[in-house]
Design a protein around this motif. Structure first.
Motif, mmCIF file in Angstrom:
data_model
loop_
_atom_site.group_PDB
_atom_site.id
_atom_site.type_symbol
_atom_site.label_atom_id
_atom_site.label_comp_id
_atom_site.label_asym_id
_atom_site.label_seq_id
_atom_site.Cartn_x
_atom_site.Cartn_y
_atom_site.Cartn_z
ATOM 1 N N LEU A 43 18.703 52.470 50.207
ATOM 2 C CA LEU A 43 19.594 51.320 49.983
ATOM 3 C C LEU A 43 19.802 51.142 48.501
ATOM 4 C CD1 LEU A 43 21.559 49.671 51.955
ATOM 5 C CD2 LEU A 43 19.575 48.297 52.410
ATOM 6 N N LEU A 44 18.828 50.797 47.890
ATOM 7 C CA LEU A 44 18.886 50.237 46.555
ATOM 8 C C LEU A 44 19.605 51.120 45.755
ATOM 9 C CD1 LEU A 44 15.305 48.445 45.865
ATOM 10 C CD2 LEU A 44 17.556 47.317 46.339
ATOM 11 N N ARG A 45 19.209 52.418 45.832
ATOM 12 C CA ARG A 45 20.056 53.457 44.983
ATOM 13 C C ARG A 45 21.551 53.772 45.421
ATOM 14 N NH1 ARG A 45 15.016 58.034 45.249
ATOM 15 N NH2 ARG A 45 14.293 57.379 43.209
ATOM 16 N N TYR A 46 21.799 53.464 46.811
ATOM 17 C CA TYR A 46 23.142 53.728 47.177
ATOM 18 C C TYR A 46 23.880 52.380 46.552
ATOM 19 C CZ TYR A 46 27.229 53.094 49.979
ATOM 20 O OH TYR A 46 28.580 52.927 50.506
ATOM 21 N N CYS A 47 23.508 51.344 46.458
ATOM 22 C CA CYS A 47 24.289 50.198 46.159
ATOM 23 C C CYS A 47 24.214 49.970 44.601
ATOM 24 C CB CYS A 47 23.319 48.814 46.716
ATOM 25 S SG CYS A 47 23.622 48.355 48.559
ATOM 26 N N ALA A 48 23.130 50.404 43.974
ATOM 27 C CA ALA A 48 23.363 50.753 42.690
ATOM 28 C C ALA A 48 24.357 51.884 42.184
ATOM 29 C CB ALA A 48 21.725 50.951 41.990
ATOM 30 N N GLY A 49 24.603 52.748 42.972
ATOM 31 C CA GLY A 49 25.189 53.887 42.398
ATOM 32 C C GLY A 49 24.176 54.778 41.600
ATOM 33 N N HIS A 50 23.140 54.896 41.528
ATOM 34 C CA HIS A 50 22.168 55.512 40.702
ATOM 35 C C HIS A 50 20.748 55.868 41.273
ATOM 36 C CE1 HIS A 50 20.841 56.397 36.614
ATOM 37 N NE2 HIS A 50 21.781 56.497 36.126
ATOM 38 N N LEU A 51 20.275 57.155 40.855
ATOM 39 C CA LEU A 51 18.927 57.557 41.417
ATOM 40 C C LEU A 51 17.837 56.496 40.638
ATOM 41 C CD1 LEU A 51 19.575 61.363 41.676
ATOM 42 C CD2 LEU A 51 19.156 59.669 43.600
ATOM 43 N N ARG A 52 17.957 56.201 39.516
ATOM 44 C CA ARG A 52 17.062 55.526 38.893
ATOM 45 C C ARG A 52 16.849 53.979 39.683
ATOM 46 N NH1 ARG A 52 19.070 54.966 34.246
ATOM 47 N NH2 ARG A 52 19.346 52.750 34.300
ATOM 48 N N MET A 53 15.637 53.731 40.022
ATOM 49 C CA MET A 53 15.443 52.535 40.541
ATOM 50 C C MET A 53 15.514 51.170 39.982
ATOM 51 S SD MET A 53 14.115 52.804 43.803
ATOM 52 C CE MET A 53 13.146 51.373 44.199
ATOM 53 N N PRO A 54 15.903 50.203 40.257
ATOM 54 C CA PRO A 54 16.331 48.955 39.255
ATOM 55 C C PRO A 54 14.974 48.308 38.957
ATOM 56 C CG PRO A 54 16.413 48.274 41.835
ATOM 57 C CD PRO A 54 16.204 49.884 41.836
ATOM 58 N N ILE A 55 15.227 47.611 37.692
ATOM 59 C CA ILE A 55 13.950 47.011 37.181
ATOM 60 C C ILE A 55 13.700 45.808 38.148
ATOM 61 C CG2 ILE A 55 13.194 45.399 35.222
ATOM 62 C CD1 ILE A 55 14.862 47.514 33.535
ATOM 63 N N CYS A 56 12.316 45.567 38.484
ATOM 64 C CA CYS A 56 12.073 44.482 39.367
ATOM 65 C C CYS A 56 11.154 43.650 39.037
ATOM 66 C CB CYS A 56 11.393 45.276 40.728
ATOM 67 S SG CYS A 56 12.637 46.331 41.557
ATOM 68 N N HIS A 57 11.130 42.192 39.426
ATOM 69 C CA HIS A 57 10.250 41.419 39.038
ATOM 70 C C HIS A 57 9.858 40.370 40.384
ATOM 71 C CE1 HIS A 57 12.662 42.017 35.320
ATOM 72 N NE2 HIS A 57 11.605 41.281 34.668
ATOM 73 N N VAL A 58 8.891 39.582 40.058
ATOM 74 C CA VAL A 58 8.780 38.466 41.328
ATOM 75 C C VAL A 58 9.415 37.365 40.481
ATOM 76 C CG1 VAL A 58 7.266 36.871 42.228
ATOM 77 C CG2 VAL A 58 6.656 39.213 42.071
ATOM 78 N N GLU A 59 10.183 36.563 41.063
ATOM 79 C CA GLU A 59 11.234 35.641 40.485
ATOM 80 C C GLU A 59 10.943 34.272 41.263
ATOM 81 O OE1 GLU A 59 15.772 35.561 39.340
ATOM 82 O OE2 GLU A 59 15.536 35.025 41.432
#
Length: 340
Positions: A138-154
């Motif tokens: 789901l993340l890759r689809y919404c980002a339009g990219h195979l690389r995973m997003p950079i993630c944090h605890v916020e």
């Protein structure tokens, strides 16, 4: 001879990247070129390329999620994790002891703990979330990219400082291209601690949106709002609904809700009571908008992006210290979930 002549090839080259500042790049900020449709062309092209990349990544993503994201600009999934897994995740995150950095904007403080590979090695519940297949797809689809997003605890702390209003609470768009941000909320979100605000359908470059983008491109370079002049246009509240298909919606949601949004759409951080806070796992993806293919998803590339960000933060620390200041995202000596 003009001393900046050698920069022009660089400025022209930036047209084919995610560069967005109307003041830093005189080509992007050119009124003459934008009257001829330069900015609008970049918007339309970036949208078309993103749609093509998302189509390549649609396999395995539920149709209802794809339809909601394309129609509204966001996906909202309550009760995302099983209750036991979510409880264990919250317990792990609140006890985590990774490096915490803070950015102060207006009266708000935003703290983030980077979920780099070495941090995740000590957080098995969080690491299991990022390995979960439906989450990754789901993340890759919404980002339009195979690389995973950079993630944090916020952790966002509201009303913590005397000063101007938090600029993130003004309706705005992040940039000219489709981009993805997500939140997995670890606690309830309400009008007390500032729900995410979104204008449904405002992520689509229809006639009204493109007309507005054209108008803004004529004003942005000399605009009084510095965020607008840098390419993150601010949106008057009375105009927001006309850029989408409905008035702004406040995402008041229970804990364990996953929210993914296209931040090319009109959005804001909601108003909140002073002293309140909200905690989430947060991530973002912003890639070159004109690359026609969804890239590579090798784990080595996912790791590399964290190293690049860490090195960049360290250089910013050194530059700021040389002037007796703190970097915009500076280190704080406390855990991410610590109370003030």
């Amino acid at each position: 001879m003009n001393k900046t002549w050698w920069r022009w090839p660089l400025w022209v080259g930036e047209l084919f990247t995610g560069s967005k500042s109307f003041v830093a790049n005189p080509v992007i900020g050119s009124r003459r070129l934008n009257r001829c449709g330069l900015h609008v062309a970049r918007v339309a092209c970036a949208y078309g390329v993103m749609r093509a990349r998302m189509a390549m990544l649609a396999w395995g993503v539920p149709r209802e999620d794809r339809d909601q994201y394309q129609r509204l600009g966001y996906v909202k999934k309550e009760n995302f994790l099983p209750p036991e897994a979510f409880a264990a995740l919250v317990e792990e995150v609140t006890a985590a002891r990774g490096e915490v950095r803070q950015c102060c904007q207006g009266d708000a403080r935003t703290r983030r703990m980077l979920l780099a590979p070495e941090v995740l090695a000590e957080m098995p519940q969080t690491a299991a979330l990022f390995r979960e297949r439906r989450f990754r797809r789901l993340l890759r689809y919404c980002a339009g990219h195979l690389r995973m997003p950079i993630c944090h605890v916020e952790k966002v702390l509201n009303g913590e400082r005397d000063g101007a209003v938090d600029p993130q609470k003004n309706l705005h768009v992040d940039t000219f291209q489709p981009t993805m941000k997500f939140w997995l909320y670890l606690e309830d979100v309400s009008a007390i601690n500032g729900p995410f605000i979104y204008v449904p359908g405002s992520h689509r470059p229809g006639r009204a949106r493109l007309k507005w983008e054209f108008t803004m491109s004529q004003q942005a370079r000399d605009h009084e709002n510095r965020y607008t002049s840098r390419g993150s246009f601010r949106v008057p509240p009375e105009q927001a609904a006309s850029l989408g298909c409905a008035p702004p919606v406040a995402m008041a949601v229970p804990a364990n809700t996953l929210l993914i949004a296209n931040t090319f759409g009109v959005h804001a951080r909601g108003q909140a009571e002073p002293g309140s806070s909200r905690l989430a796992i947060w991530g973002m993806s912003r890639t070159n908008p004109f690359t026609p293919f969804p890239g590579l998803g090798f784990e080595a590339l996912n790791r590399l992006q964290y190293r690049v960000l860490q090195r960049m933060r360290q250089r910013e620390d050194v530059r700021a210290a040389a002037h007796g200041q703190k970097s915009s995202w500076h280190r704080v000596e406390r855990s991410i979930a610590a109370e003030e």
